[in-house]
Design a protein around this motif. Structure first.
Motif, PDB file in Angstrom:
ATOM      1  N   ASP A   1      -2.479  -1.374  -8.697  1.00 25.53           N
ATOM      2  CA  ASP A   1      -2.021  -0.389  -7.732  1.00 25.53           C
ATOM      3  C   ASP A   1      -1.969  -1.003  -6.334  1.00 25.53           C
ATOM      4  OD1 ASP A   1      -1.783   1.406  -9.733  1.00 25.53           O
ATOM      5  OD2 ASP A   1      -3.604   2.540  -9.283  1.00 25.53           O
ATOM      6  N   ASP A   2      -0.849  -0.731  -5.648  1.00 25.27           N
ATOM      7  CA  ASP A   2      -0.630  -1.212  -4.282  1.00 25.27           C
ATOM      8  C   ASP A   2      -0.294  -2.699  -4.191  1.00 25.27           C
ATOM      9  OD1 ASP A   2      -1.105   1.351  -3.325  1.00 25.27           O
ATOM     10  OD2 ASP A   2      -3.263   0.990  -3.133  1.00 25.27           O
ATOM     11  N   TRP A   3       0.070  -3.302  -5.278  1.00 22.95           N
ATOM     12  CA  TRP A   3       0.493  -4.709  -5.223  1.00 22.95           C
ATOM     13  C   TRP A   3       1.788  -4.885  -6.014  1.00 22.95           C
ATOM     14  CZ3 TRP A   3      -1.839  -8.537  -2.379  1.00 22.95           C
ATOM     15  CH2 TRP A   3      -3.099  -8.224  -1.808  1.00 22.95           C
ATOM     16  N   HIS A   4       2.666  -5.756  -5.509  1.00 27.27           N
ATOM     17  CA  HIS A   4       3.897  -6.112  -6.218  1.00 27.27           C
ATOM     18  C   HIS A   4       4.051  -7.631  -6.219  1.00 27.27           C
ATOM     19  CE1 HIS A   4       4.921  -1.851  -5.873  1.00 27.27           C
ATOM     20  NE2 HIS A   4       5.924  -2.062  -6.709  1.00 27.27           N
ATOM     21  N   TRP A   5       4.922  -8.079  -7.132  1.00 25.40           N
ATOM     22  CA  TRP A   5       5.344  -9.482  -7.121  1.00 25.40           C
ATOM     23  C   TRP A   5       6.695  -9.575  -6.452  1.00 25.40           C
ATOM     24  CZ3 TRP A   5       1.980 -13.053  -8.593  1.00 25.40           C
ATOM     25  CH2 TRP A   5       1.044 -12.788  -9.617  1.00 25.40           C
ATOM     26  N   ARG A   6       6.943 -10.705  -5.753  1.00 25.86           N
ATOM     27  CA  ARG A   6       8.306 -11.036  -5.343  1.00 25.86           C
ATOM     28  C   ARG A   6       8.584 -12.470  -5.748  1.00 25.86           C
ATOM     29  NH1 ARG A   6       6.960  -9.988   0.743  1.00 25.86           N
ATOM     30  NH2 ARG A   6       5.470 -11.653   1.162  1.00 25.86           N
ATOM     31  N   GLY A   7       9.858 -12.792  -5.705  1.00 28.72           N
ATOM     32  CA  GLY A   7      10.220 -14.144  -6.124  1.00 28.72           C
ATOM     33  C   GLY A   7      10.103 -14.349  -7.627  1.00 28.72           C
TER      34      GLY A   7
ATOM     35  N   THR B   1      -0.702   4.194 -20.062  1.00 30.28           N
ATOM     36  CA  THR B   1      -0.150   3.188 -19.162  1.00 30.28           C
ATOM     37  C   THR B   1      -1.266   2.387 -18.501  1.00 30.28           C
ATOM     38  OG1 THR B   1       1.745   4.613 -18.731  1.00 30.28           O
ATOM     39  CG2 THR B   1       1.323   2.865 -17.143  1.00 30.28           C
ATOM     40  N   ILE B   2      -2.266   3.103 -18.015  1.00 32.15           N
ATOM     41  CA  ILE B   2      -3.380   2.416 -17.360  1.00 32.15           C
ATOM     42  C   ILE B   2      -4.139   1.553 -18.367  1.00 32.15           C
ATOM     43  CG2 ILE B   2      -5.616   2.794 -16.247  1.00 32.15           C
ATOM     44  CD1 ILE B   2      -4.258   5.288 -14.912  1.00 32.15           C
ATOM     45  N   GLU B   3      -4.296   2.085 -19.572  1.00 35.80           N
ATOM     46  CA  GLU B   3      -5.028   1.341 -20.593  1.00 35.80           C
ATOM     47  C   GLU B   3      -4.356   0.006 -20.920  1.00 35.80           C
ATOM     48  OE1 GLU B   3      -5.427   3.467 -24.293  1.00 35.80           O
ATOM     49  OE2 GLU B   3      -6.017   1.626 -25.358  1.00 35.80           O
ATOM     50  N   HIS B   4      -3.025   0.034 -21.036  1.00 36.72           N
ATOM     51  CA  HIS B   4      -2.335  -1.175 -21.491  1.00 36.72           C
ATOM     52  C   HIS B   4      -1.872  -2.082 -20.366  1.00 36.72           C
ATOM     53  CE1 HIS B   4      -2.263  -0.219 -25.787  1.00 36.72           C
ATOM     54  NE2 HIS B   4      -2.207   1.033 -25.382  1.00 36.72           N
ATOM     55  N   LEU B   5      -1.567  -1.509 -19.201  1.00 33.93           N
ATOM     56  CA  LEU B   5      -1.051  -2.350 -18.116  1.00 33.93           C
ATOM     57  C   LEU B   5      -2.011  -2.446 -16.933  1.00 33.93           C
ATOM     58  CD1 LEU B   5       2.768  -1.615 -17.977  1.00 33.93           C
ATOM     59  CD2 LEU B   5       1.529  -3.409 -19.180  1.00 33.93           C
ATOM     60  N   GLY B   6      -2.935  -1.538 -16.853  1.00 34.06           N
ATOM     61  CA  GLY B   6      -3.944  -1.638 -15.814  1.00 34.06           C
ATOM     62  C   GLY B   6      -3.559  -1.003 -14.493  1.00 34.06           C
ATOM     63  N   ALA B   7      -2.415  -0.369 -14.455  1.00 34.41           N
ATOM     64  CA  ALA B   7      -2.013   0.283 -13.206  1.00 34.41           C
ATOM     65  C   ALA B   7      -1.251   1.564 -13.531  1.00 34.41           C
ATOM     66  CB  ALA B   7      -1.140  -0.653 -12.382  1.00 34.41           C
ATOM     67  N   SER B   8      -0.999   2.352 -12.489  1.00 33.75           N
ATOM     68  CA  SER B   8      -0.273   3.593 -12.671  1.00 33.75           C
ATOM     69  C   SER B   8       1.213   3.360 -12.437  1.00 33.75           C
ATOM     70  CB  SER B   8      -0.770   4.640 -11.664  1.00 33.75           C
ATOM     71  OG  SER B   8      -2.150   4.801 -11.796  1.00 33.75           O
ATOM     72  N   PRO B   9       2.049   4.258 -12.951  1.00 35.74           N
ATOM     73  CA  PRO B   9       3.486   4.167 -12.678  1.00 35.74           C
ATOM     74  C   PRO B   9       3.709   4.035 -11.171  1.00 35.74           C
ATOM     75  CG  PRO B   9       3.061   5.868 -14.300  1.00 35.74           C
ATOM     76  CD  PRO B   9       1.732   5.374 -13.844  1.00 35.74           C
ATOM     77  N   GLY B  10       4.597   3.150 -10.794  1.00 34.88           N
ATOM     78  CA  GLY B  10       4.829   2.897  -9.381  1.00 34.88           C
ATOM     79  C   GLY B  10       4.411   1.490  -9.004  1.00 34.88           C
ATOM     80  N   SER B  11       3.556   0.930  -9.828  1.00 37.99           N
ATOM     81  CA  SER B  11       3.122  -0.446  -9.566  1.00 37.99           C
ATOM     82  C   SER B  11       3.206  -1.287 -10.839  1.00 37.99           C
ATOM     83  CB  SER B  11       1.678  -0.458  -9.043  1.00 37.99           C
ATOM     84  OG  SER B  11       1.571   0.339  -7.885  1.00 37.99           O
ATOM     85  N   LEU B  12       4.095  -0.877 -11.738  1.00 37.15           N
ATOM     86  CA  LEU B  12       4.135  -1.543 -13.036  1.00 37.15           C
ATOM     87  C   LEU B  12       5.129  -2.690 -13.059  1.00 37.15           C
ATOM     88  CD1 LEU B  12       4.102   1.626 -15.293  1.00 37.15           C
ATOM     89  CD2 LEU B  12       2.178   0.165 -14.644  1.00 37.15           C
TER      90      LEU B  12
ATOM     91  N   PRO C   1       0.809  -1.211   0.000  1.00 36.75           N
ATOM     92  CA  PRO C   1       0.000   0.000   0.000  1.00 36.75           C
ATOM     93  C   PRO C   1       0.851   1.274   0.000  1.00 36.75           C
ATOM     94  CG  PRO C   1      -0.174  -1.167   2.097  1.00 36.75           C
ATOM     95  CD  PRO C   1       0.527  -2.085   1.155  1.00 36.75           C
ATOM     96  N   GLY C   2       0.572   2.141  -0.926  1.00 39.95           N
ATOM     97  CA  GLY C   2       1.229   3.447  -0.967  1.00 39.95           C
ATOM     98  C   GLY C   2       2.639   3.430  -1.528  1.00 39.95           C
ATOM     99  N   ILE C   3       3.176   2.261  -1.841  1.00 46.89           N
ATOM    100  CA  ILE C   3       4.554   2.200  -2.333  1.00 46.89           C
ATOM    101  C   ILE C   3       4.573   2.454  -3.838  1.00 46.89           C
ATOM    102  CG2 ILE C   3       6.511   0.664  -2.715  1.00 46.89           C
ATOM    103  CD1 ILE C   3       6.045  -0.491   0.021  1.00 46.89           C
ATOM    104  N   ARG C   4       5.274   3.510  -4.234  1.00 44.61           N
ATOM    105  CA  ARG C   4       5.267   3.914  -5.639  1.00 44.61           C
ATOM    106  C   ARG C   4       6.683   4.052  -6.212  1.00 44.61           C
ATOM    107  NH1 ARG C   4       0.952   2.665  -5.081  1.00 44.61           N
ATOM    108  NH2 ARG C   4      -1.046   3.633  -5.618  1.00 44.61           N
ATOM    109  N   THR C   5       7.678   3.978  -5.356  1.00 43.03           N
ATOM    110  CA  THR C   5       9.030   4.233  -5.862  1.00 43.03           C
ATOM    111  C   THR C   5       9.960   3.070  -5.520  1.00 43.03           C
ATOM    112  OG1 THR C   5       9.708   5.319  -3.811  1.00 43.03           O
ATOM    113  CG2 THR C   5       8.753   6.725  -5.515  1.00 43.03           C
TER     114      THR C   5
END
Length: 568
Positions: free
Chosen positions: A361-367, A320-331, A257-261
């Motif tokens: 937005d607000d989700w990342h992958w790890r591993g 960006t939103i159209e093609h990836l579904g999220a805003s910069p920071g969660s791509l 949550p809230g992590i964009r950078t």
RNA sequence: CGGGAAGUGGCCUAGUUCGGCUAAGGCGCCUGCUUUGGGAGCAGGAGAUCGAGAGUUCGAAUCUCUCCUUCCCGACCA
């Protein structure tokens, strides 16, 4: 030349909007005046320097067999359409219509025109040829700057080699390379040949000649130990291998949550070097992902060179939103649509257990195992070298310096000759497309580069080879007959000996004359005053060191001649 | 194109915040006298539609709007 008749409007203060050293001093010294942004008038002093630079370039071009032409500056649209550059040059080309409505362009360079003349070559026996000119170029630069360093109208020496094959091109290219080194040596410019991007010119390879200066506009990666030098647009470096700890069998999505950078994600436990940074770019209208390591910087020019794209820009937030579904920071590039090209930097090859945005937005992958989880279209070099990374040749930490592009030489190949149909018959009677190279040096920019690197707190310090005058005879008291008479004789003798001399016969105070001569940077000064003349002495001052020697009147001419000829 | 700054005699600046006398000073320029080896001194003088246009006001360099221009950073760029 007599200073009393010479137009040298020196200024005590530089214009408020001048920043670069060369800009300030060339204006203060009365060399140039701005007409409007990117367009400068050459005043008499400036024109003298300009033409001395041009003559040196001309001289060296002639020495490698160059033949001087002068082509029109205004070109028909059709010629530029033939090469495709009417389209690709975009807004940088000045375009206008004549009274009949015919479209014309002002030449930014002359590949097309020279290639059109090359149509008259029929046989391999006529090759090779080196053709050149010193002609005004027009470029609608988006941002002219720093006086003469970046302008919209300028004289350039452009030469073109015409060869039967690529081996011939290599030879012509090397001739130019050597000629350029000699030119820069004569101009007293410490120019580094560097690998460069060929940009819009196309072609097989290019070398830029770069002069280190804080007023420059390019970054050059330089090894302090070996001879490795490259434009940042082309530079590579050796970086430490990162050993990844073993990761899960499949990527795991986690809430951020809230992590964009990158930095924020690093604070959340993922080192930047184990992150993937996904840049959404639009290349000629097509969405493309450029993936680099979290702590690396994407170099747009590398991306452009690799893809050959003409128009390249970051995607807008909406795209960006159209093609990836999220805003910069969660791509991220995991699981994106198969029709999106993914270019990944080689430093990521083989990496696993990485962290990247989940396109939500607000989700990342790890591993993430990049080869397992990302459909990389191509592994390429996209990252920009940073200072301190290691030299690819000798592993020494690299440095990055600002530099002025003083010259640029290209192996063009057949792009223009093909487009215009310039070919010859070879020894077997087979039709061969002429192989071209093109080679440019901006005259005014080199003049500025010299000014930039040859100045002190008093003003300019021109190398003798390009100084507006070689020697100034400064008369301390023009109404003293003995003084004036001696000065006139010295002046006349210098002229007779082929020295480019100036006599400061103005009715002005000593301080003014000294300050002006130092500001405009004349290499040698002969000071003639009543004090010394009564003892048969004059003074000889070297601008660079400001050392002054007392010299007998009878010897001064020879002293000056020797000094000038040694320095030429 | 995005961001920032700025336009006042030839050059550098003050004045603009908070509107108010004939727009001030330095450099440069012209005249005279003095001075005469490091941007001199004294006296006198010329030179400005305060970027442009519109507006507000009794009154605009100053406030408002529009436009133009220039510079810097970025994008861009043989």
């Amino acid at each position: 030349m007599r200073w009393s008749n010479l137009f040298v409007p020196t200024l005590r203060d530089a214009p408020g909007d001048a920043e670069a050293v060369s800009h300030k001093l060339l204006v203060r010294g009365g060399f140039i005046r701005q007409l409007h942004a990117g367009h400068y008038s050459m005043l008499p002093l400036g024109w003298r320097v300009h033409e001395k630079v041009a003559d040196i370039v001309r001289d060296e071009m002639n020495l490698i067999g160059g033949q001087e032409f002068l082509l029109p500056a205004m070109h028909p649209k059709s010629l530029w359409e033939a090469s495709g550059r009417w389209q690709t040059m975009g807004d940088e080309m000045f375009r206008l219509e004549d009274r009949s409505g015919t479209e014309v362009g002002l030449g930014m360079t002359h590949e097309e025109v020279f290639a059109s003349i090359a149509l008259e070559l029929n046989s391999y026996k006529a090759l090779p040829q080196i053709w050149y000119q010193i002609q005004w170029k027009f470029r609608d630069e988006p941002r002219p700057k720093a006086g003469l360093l970046r302008v919209r109208e300028f004289a350039m020496k452009d030469s073109y080699s015409l060869d039967i094959d690529y081996a011939g091109l290599d030879a012509s290219f090397d001739k130019h390379h050597d000629a350029y080194l000699r030119i820069f040596e004569r101009l007293d410019l410490d120019a580094m040949p560097v690998e460069a991007s060929s940009g819009a010119m196309g072609g097989a390879g290019s070398i830029e000649f770069m002069v280190a200066s804080p007023s420059g506009e390019d970054d050059v990666v330089r090894c302090p130990n070996c001879d490795y030098r490259a434009n940042i647009e082309r530079a590579t470096s050796a970086i430490d291998v990162v050993i990844d700890s073993s990761g899960p069998d499949a990527p795991e999505k986690f809430a951020t949550p809230g992590i964009r950078t990158i930095k924020a994600l690093e604070e959340a436990g993922a080192p930047a070097s184990s992150q993937m940074k996904t840049m959404v770019m639009v290349l000629d209208g097509a969405i493309t992902l450029a993936v680099v390591r979290g702590d690396h910087q994407l170099n747009m020019q590398k991306l452009q060179d690799i893809t050959g794209a003409i128009d390249i820009r970051p995607a807008t937030p909406d795209e960006t939103i159209e093609h990836l579904g999220a805003s910069p920071g969660s791509l991220g590039a995991v699981g994106v649509s198969a029709d999106i090209t993914i270019l990944a930097d080689r430093s990521l090859q083989g990496r696993s257990n990485l962290t990247t945005g989940a396109n939500e937005d607000d989700w990342h992958w790890r591993g993430v195992d990049i080869e397992r989880d990302v459909k990389v279209s191509e592994w390429v070099d996209l990252r920009e070298v940073s200072a301190g990374e290691h030299c690819p040749k000798c592993k020494t930490p690299l440095e990055i310096v600002r530099a002025i592009e003083a010259g640029h030489i290209f192996k063009l190949g057949t792009k223009y000759s093909e487009a215009l149909g310039a070919h010859v018959l070879d020894a077997d009677g087979e039709k061969q497309t002429i192989v071209m190279g093109s080679y440019g040096i901006g005259i005014g920019r080199n003049m500025a580069a010299i000014a930039e690197t040859h100045a002190d707190e008093k003003g300019l310090v021109w190398p003798v080879a390009v100084a507006p005058f070689e020697v100034v005879v400064t008369v301390m008291k023009i109404d003293d007959e003995a003084t004036m008479g001696a000065a006139e004789k010295i002046y006349a003798d210098l002229l007779a000996a082929g020295i480019d001399a100036l006599i400061d016969d103005r009715d002005a105070r000593a301080g003014v004359k000294f300050a002006d001569s130092e500001l405009i940077g004349i290499p040698f000064r002969v000071t003639v005053g009543p004090r010394g003349i009564t003892n048969g002495q004059v003074e000889f001052t070297t601008r660079e060191t400001m050392e002054t020697a007392e010299v007998a009147v009878g010897e001064i001419v020879q002293t000056a001649i020797t000094a000038v000829t040694q320095a030429r």
